[in-house]
Design a protein around this motif. Structure first.
Motif, PDB file in Angstrom:
ATOM      1  N   ASN A  71       5.393  -1.431   2.286  1.00 16.13           N
ATOM      2  CA  ASN A  71       4.605  -2.583   1.846  1.00 16.13           C
ATOM      3  C   ASN A  71       4.856  -2.912   0.379  1.00 16.13           C
ATOM      4  O   ASN A  71       4.885  -4.088   0.005  1.00 16.13           O
ATOM      5  CB  ASN A  71       3.117  -2.348   2.095  1.00 16.13           C
ATOM      6  CG  ASN A  71       2.780  -2.368   3.568  1.00 16.13           C
ATOM      7  OD1 ASN A  71       3.461  -3.005   4.361  1.00 16.13           O
ATOM      8  ND2 ASN A  71       1.737  -1.656   3.946  1.00 16.13           N
ATOM      9  N   MET A  72       5.043  -1.915  -0.447  1.00 17.57           N
ATOM     10  CA  MET A  72       5.320  -2.173  -1.863  1.00 17.57           C
ATOM     11  C   MET A  72       6.683  -2.829  -2.037  1.00 17.57           C
ATOM     12  O   MET A  72       6.847  -3.698  -2.881  1.00 17.57           O
ATOM     13  CB  MET A  72       5.258  -0.872  -2.680  1.00 17.57           C
ATOM     14  CG  MET A  72       3.851  -0.423  -2.948  1.00 17.57           C
ATOM     15  SD  MET A  72       3.659   0.952  -4.124  1.00 17.57           S
ATOM     16  CE  MET A  72       5.095   1.930  -3.954  1.00 17.57           C
ATOM     17  N   SER A  73       7.651  -2.423  -1.224  1.00 12.11           N
ATOM     18  CA  SER A  73       8.981  -3.017  -1.375  1.00 12.11           C
ATOM     19  C   SER A  73       8.989  -4.482  -0.925  1.00 12.11           C
ATOM     20  O   SER A  73       9.828  -5.259  -1.371  1.00 12.11           O
ATOM     21  CB  SER A  73      10.021  -2.214  -0.594  1.00 12.11           C
ATOM     22  OG  SER A  73       9.805  -2.320   0.792  1.00 12.11           O
ATOM     23  N   ALA A  74       8.040  -4.855  -0.075  1.00 12.59           N
ATOM     24  CA  ALA A  74       7.967  -6.242   0.388  1.00 12.59           C
ATOM     25  C   ALA A  74       7.081  -7.104  -0.510  1.00 12.59           C
ATOM     26  O   ALA A  74       7.078  -8.326  -0.382  1.00 12.59           O
ATOM     27  CB  ALA A  74       7.426  -6.279   1.814  1.00 12.59           C
ATOM     28  N   ALA A  75       6.341  -6.490  -1.409  1.00  8.32           N
ATOM     29  CA  ALA A  75       5.415  -7.241  -2.271  1.00  8.32           C
ATOM     30  C   ALA A  75       6.157  -7.946  -3.389  1.00  8.32           C
ATOM     31  O   ALA A  75       7.178  -7.469  -3.886  1.00  8.32           O
ATOM     32  CB  ALA A  75       4.372  -6.297  -2.854  1.00  8.32           C
ATOM     33  N   ASN A  76       5.637  -9.077  -3.802  1.00 10.42           N
ATOM     34  CA  ASN A  76       6.205  -9.835  -4.903  1.00 10.42           C
ATOM     35  C   ASN A  76       5.348  -9.572  -6.146  1.00 10.42           C
ATOM     36  O   ASN A  76       4.381 -10.271  -6.411  1.00 10.42           O
ATOM     37  CB  ASN A  76       6.234 -11.328  -4.557  1.00 10.42           C
ATOM     38  CG  ASN A  76       6.890 -12.137  -5.651  1.00 10.42           C
ATOM     39  OD1 ASN A  76       7.328 -11.617  -6.670  1.00 10.42           O
ATOM     40  ND2 ASN A  76       6.958 -13.447  -5.433  1.00 10.42           N
TER      41      ASN A  76
END
Length: 111
Positions: free
Chosen positions: A97-102
């Motif tokens: 989820n962190m890698s997909a967050a902007n």
């Protein structure tokens, strides 16, 4: 809401302790039977029947206790496995989820 906070090895340590207690309990029952042996000829009537029954059932009692504690032990190891995999899944989900967050979109800009 309750929070469970324990170390990674808490359940493993508990399972080892249970296993050790199982062995110790078996040894204590064996010692009890051996210690009671000199009393074997001292009883008559109902007392003798109860004592003989105890001696005859001692191995079964020991086996039942070992079986019960063995199942507790299996449950402890199963809980450790479940908590460990849950912990790893939670970390994997958070990283995904962190890698997909902007994060750049969340920055405050001054004009």
């Amino acid at each position: 809401m309750s929070r469970w906070d324990f170390g990674d090895q808490t359940l493993t340590t508990l399972a080892r302790s249970t296993s050790g207690a199982t062995d110790e309990l078996s040894n204590l029952i064996t010692q009890l039977i051996q210690a009671a042996e000199p009393l074997s000829g001292k009883f008559n009537g109902a007392g003798k029947a109860a004592f003989d029954s105890f001696k005859a059932r001692a191995d079964g009692i020991t086996a039942d206790l070992n079986s019960g504690l063995g199942r507790v032990n299996e449950g402890q190891y199963g809980m450790q496995s479940a908590f460990s995999s849950g912990n790893q899944n939670m970390a994997d989900d958070a990283n995904r989820n962190m890698s997909a967050a902007n994060f750049d979109a969340a920055k405050f800009r001054t004009a």
